[in-house]
Design an enzyme around this catalytic site. Structure first.
Site, short mmCIF file in Angstrom:
data_model
loop_
_atom_site.label_atom_id
_atom_site.label_comp_id
_atom_site.label_asym_id
_atom_site.label_seq_id
_atom_site.Cartn_x
_atom_site.Cartn_y
_atom_site.Cartn_z
N SER A 654 0.87 -1.33 -0.22
CA SER A 654 -0.10 0.11 0.24
C SER A 654 0.79 1.25 0.02
CB SER A 654 -1.08 -0.01 1.17
OG SER A 654 -0.40 0.10 2.34
N LYS A 697 -6.42 4.94 7.91
CA LYS A 697 -5.05 5.86 7.41
C LYS A 697 -5.47 7.24 7.36
CE LYS A 697 -3.00 2.09 4.85
NZ LYS A 697 -2.55 1.44 3.49
#
Length: 806
Positions: A654, A697
């Site tokens: 990611s 996030k």
């Protein structure tokens, strides 16, 4: 920031429309609601419990807390209710081999009655034996037999004595036995008188004494035989007396079991054994005092005539459903207990105890797969029983050949059971891969979904299901807004605004916490604010580590900038998953570039901190770099990528988009705005791919920016394909709506680098040329310069090498 606009606040959180719920509070819901979105799995469960063919046992797989157990329990209970109760099973004494108890099958309810009847028989038998042997008739009969044999012995001796006396030889009884001696008149002849006799007379008397001595000797050898005959007659009399005492008791029992041939056969064996063991039974101690069931100190216990009711289905109205929570081997297949008797451990058939398989025979057995697999020999024992369709009770010592004593070997019980294993997917697929017997024995798999579509029908059904959970837990009613908030939280648990989580356990826990908060607030109905309070309390309880990381960042121990710009430096985002809680924090990613041979060094991998997937991501971005900028000239750079201040393993791809942008910044010498964080995976063509934990996030970077002051320039860049996954906190949504924070979605690396730098990436024209001053132009120019310098260095090196040779 760029031509790409931040996402609208409505795209950051898909709220649940409370009007879709057809109730004001869950108190209005009275009907039971089925588990939502699991039609495929429920059909598989119904098929698995419906089919009766061998091997069609069921493995229910799915995530923990998905409601599998409750759904399976309900379906099995419904199915079992329509099926008859199975037979009773009893262990009885085996008169042919005491170490191998016999198994009797009786109709449901008859086993308990049979046990009571035999217990009553044992009680009455002891009294009947005592009365029979103490009766005057028996005493007189035995005395007559004994007197008869006494007279026979005495008569034989008397006849022998009379015959010898007629010939002048008397038979005398002395303390040392019988002897013959010569007589004179009525008196025995003394030694002096015997010496005065003539030699012929002495010889005659000696011969007679020798002759009669031999006859006495033969007679004395006959006496033991006569006594044995007497004992046989006494035993026959005792057997006859015992038969009279027991037969009327057994006949009463036989009348109750005329339809059960196996019981009648056992009762006949009981009669025969009682008759044969009459004297031993007469002398046996109280049954309660002797539990061995075998010969002990010369006596035989009446326990041998009792019945061990192994499985009692007398009270059952339907097929049994057994949930074995502790499937150790003895709990699964049964055991044989022992008791201390006269300083040693003894056992008998009455100490045979059933296991879950015996109790579930004729019905259903539900087991936790992980527990079965972690118990010694439990899995093998289960498979053995299913393969052979019978349960054999053995200790682990017998199974492995470690038993040092002669154990009981109870007759195996026929097995008719449907086994349902409940476990996680990984166990199911590991068993399919590595256990060749698994597919033969568990042919049906029911896979419960981890999430379900969030459409209007499912939303409505989900609300009803939450109402059922509240009723089952006896909670206060939940109003419509509270249920709507629960549905929103379910989507957050699923990590997808278009899905709902099937993790009913976590939702049920949250509902109980919200009910607690409603009670503290004095409300009779749980409201939306109670759900929010419960969620806030959960975050607070689990927030120690997250707050500690944030503190390190805010104190500049972990270096993270949220303002300014820097070349080759970008804010990435890392997720920490602790199982019951997941959070994220920003992490600094840096890149450097120099002349080299075209390799991109992943420092995390070189230091053995990078996982395989992370390394794959770095290789992909290296491929992208080469395919875009080195088609017509060699890639002459050496680059390094690193997660700064990272002291643990790094896994996942990611951060590959952030790493690529940092590398482009290093090559183009264009600084990256530190007010932005970025996450996303990238493919070889520069397309941005979705990642996990997008909500955590965004919230992790937002918390740091909020603590340092929101400027309106801060935000997070995410993949466009992750927009559907957004279910952000209200606080983040409000800040975005007010323009104090931003979430921007991108589709490719060009959009991302333009947002990060404020410089256009540069689209190639028809001739493949990019605008001067764009990021792609600057990167290409730098790589071309590196390539030219490397070629020049190489040429210089060749010349210098040639001069040295000369």
């Amino acid at each position: 920031m760029s031509d790409i606009l931040p996402l609208d606040a409505q795209a950051l959180l898909r709220r649940c429309d409370a009007s879709l719920l057809d109730f004001e509070t869950t108190a209005e819901l009275t009907e039971a609601a089925d588990i939502v979105g699991q039609a495929r799995a429920l059909d598989a469960v119904r098929f698995g419990i419906d089919i009766k063919q061998p091997g069609f046992n069921l493995f229910v797989l799915g995530d923990p807390g998905s409601g599998r157990h409750a759904a399976v329990h309900r379906l099995i209970e419904e199915k079992a209710a329509s099926e008859p109760a199975p037979s009773d099973w009893c262990y009885v004494y085996n008169f042919a081999d005491a170490n191998k108890p016999r198994l009797l099958r009786l109709p449901p309810g008859r086993g308990g009655r049979f046990r009571q009847d035999m217990q009553q028989f044992v009680t009455e038998l002891g009294k009947a034996i005592g009365a029979a042997f103490e009766s005057e008739e028996y005493r007189v009969r035995i005395e007559a037999i004994q007197e008869e044999f006494k007279q026979r012995e005495e008569g034989a001796l008397r006849a022998l004595g009379q015959e010898s006396g007629e010939k002048g030889i008397a038979l005398l009884r002395t303390p040392r036995g019988f002897v013959f001696a010569p007589v004179k008149g009525e008196e025995t002849m003394g030694p002096e008188e015997f010496e005065k006799l003539s030699d012929e007379e002495k010889a005659r008397i000696g011969k007679l004494i020798e002759e009669y001595g031999e006859r006495l000797h033969r007679l004395m050898h006959q006496f033991p035989q006569w006594r044995r005959e007497m004992q046989q007659r006494i035993k026959a009399a005792s057997r006859e007396t015992m038969g009279l005492a027991v037969e009327h008791l057994i006949e009463e029992l036989k009348e109750r079991y005329t339809d059960l041939l196996n019981v009648l056969e056992f009762l006949d064996q009981v009669v025969q054994d009682v008759i044969e063991s009459g004297e031993d039974l007469r002398e046996q101690p109280k049954a309660e005092g002797d539990m061995s069931g075998v010969v002990v100190s010369g006596s035989i216990s009446l326990v041998r005539y009792q019945v061990n009711l192994l499985v009692d289905n007398g009270a059952a109205k339907a097929a049994p459903v057994v949930f074995e929570d502790n499937p150790v081997y003895p709990n699964l297949v049964g055991r044989v207990d022992s008791i201390a008797h006269m300083g040693t451990l003894v056992t008998n058939f009455t100490l045979v105890k059933p296991g879950a398989l015996q109790r579930a025979s004729g019905g259903y057995l539900v087991l936790d797969a992980a527990k079965v697999l972690t118990q010694p020999y439990a899995w093998e024992g289960l498979k053995r029983a299913l393969r052979s369709a019978q349960v054999r009770i053995e200790s682990l010592g017998q199974v492995f050949g470690f038993a040092s004593t002669l154990p009981l070997e109870p007759e195996a019980m026929p097995l008719e059971v449907k086994v349902v294993l409940v476990g996680e997917r990984i166990l199911y697929y590991l068993l399919k891969e590595y256990d060749p017997e698994f597919e033969e024995l568990f042919k049906v798999g029911a896979d419960f979904e981890s999430e379900l579509a969030r459409d209007e029908p499912n939303t409505r059904s989900y609300g009803r299901f939450l109402g059922m959970l509240a009723r089952q837990a006896r909670l206060r009613p939940f109003d419509r807004q509270a249920v709507a908030r629960m549905i929103e939280h379910s989507a957050r648990l699923a990590g997808d605004s278009e899905k709902l989580s099937a993790s009913t356990r976590r939702l049920a826990d949250l509902m109980q916490e919200a009910d607690h908060h409603a009670g503290k607030a004095g409300r009779k109905v749980v409201a939306r604010e109670d759900i929010e309070a419960a969620l806030a309390a959960q975050r607070h309880r689990a927030g120690r580590l997250n707050e500690a990381l944030q503190e390190q960042i805010l104190r500049d121990t972990l270096l993270i900038a949220v303002e300014g710009a820097h070349v080759g430096q970008v804010n990435g985002l890392a997720v920490i998953d602790l199982g019951d809680v997941m959070f994220a924090h920003p992490v600094r990613i840096t890149a450097t570039a120099r002349i080299g041979e075209g390799d991109v060094v992943d420092i995390e991998r070189e230091s053995e901190l990078g996982g395989a997937i992370h390394s794959k991501g770095v290789m992909i971005l290296s491929s992208f770099l080469a395919s875009r900028f080195a088609r017509s000239l060699p890639l002459s750079l050496s680059a390094s990528l690193v997660f700064e201040q990272s002291y643990g393993p790094v896994e996942g791809d990611s951060a590959s988009l952030a790493e690529l942008c940092a590398l482009l910044s290093a090559l183009s010498a264009v600084p990256i705005r530190q007010s932005l964080a970025i996450t996303g995976s990238v493919n070889q063509y520069g397309r941005v791919q979705p990642i996990g934990g997008v909500n955590e996030k965004i919230e992790g970077f937002f918390d740091i920016c909020k603590a340092r002051g929101l400027s309106g320039e801060q935000g997070v860049i995410i993949p466009q394909s992750n927009v559907k996954h957004l279910m952000l906190k209200e606080e983040v949504v409000a800040a975005c709506a007010e323009g104090r924070f931003r979430v921007v979605a991108v589709e490719d690396v060009d959009q991302a680098i333009a947002l990060l730098t404020g410089v256009p990436a540069g689209e190639p024209d028809a001739e493949g040329l990019v605008p001067e001053g764009s990021i792609n132009y600057l990167v290409a120019a730098q790589l071309a310069e590196m390539s030219a310098l490397r070629q020049a260095f190489a040429a210089t090196g060749r010349k210098q090498g040639g001069k040295k040779k000369q």
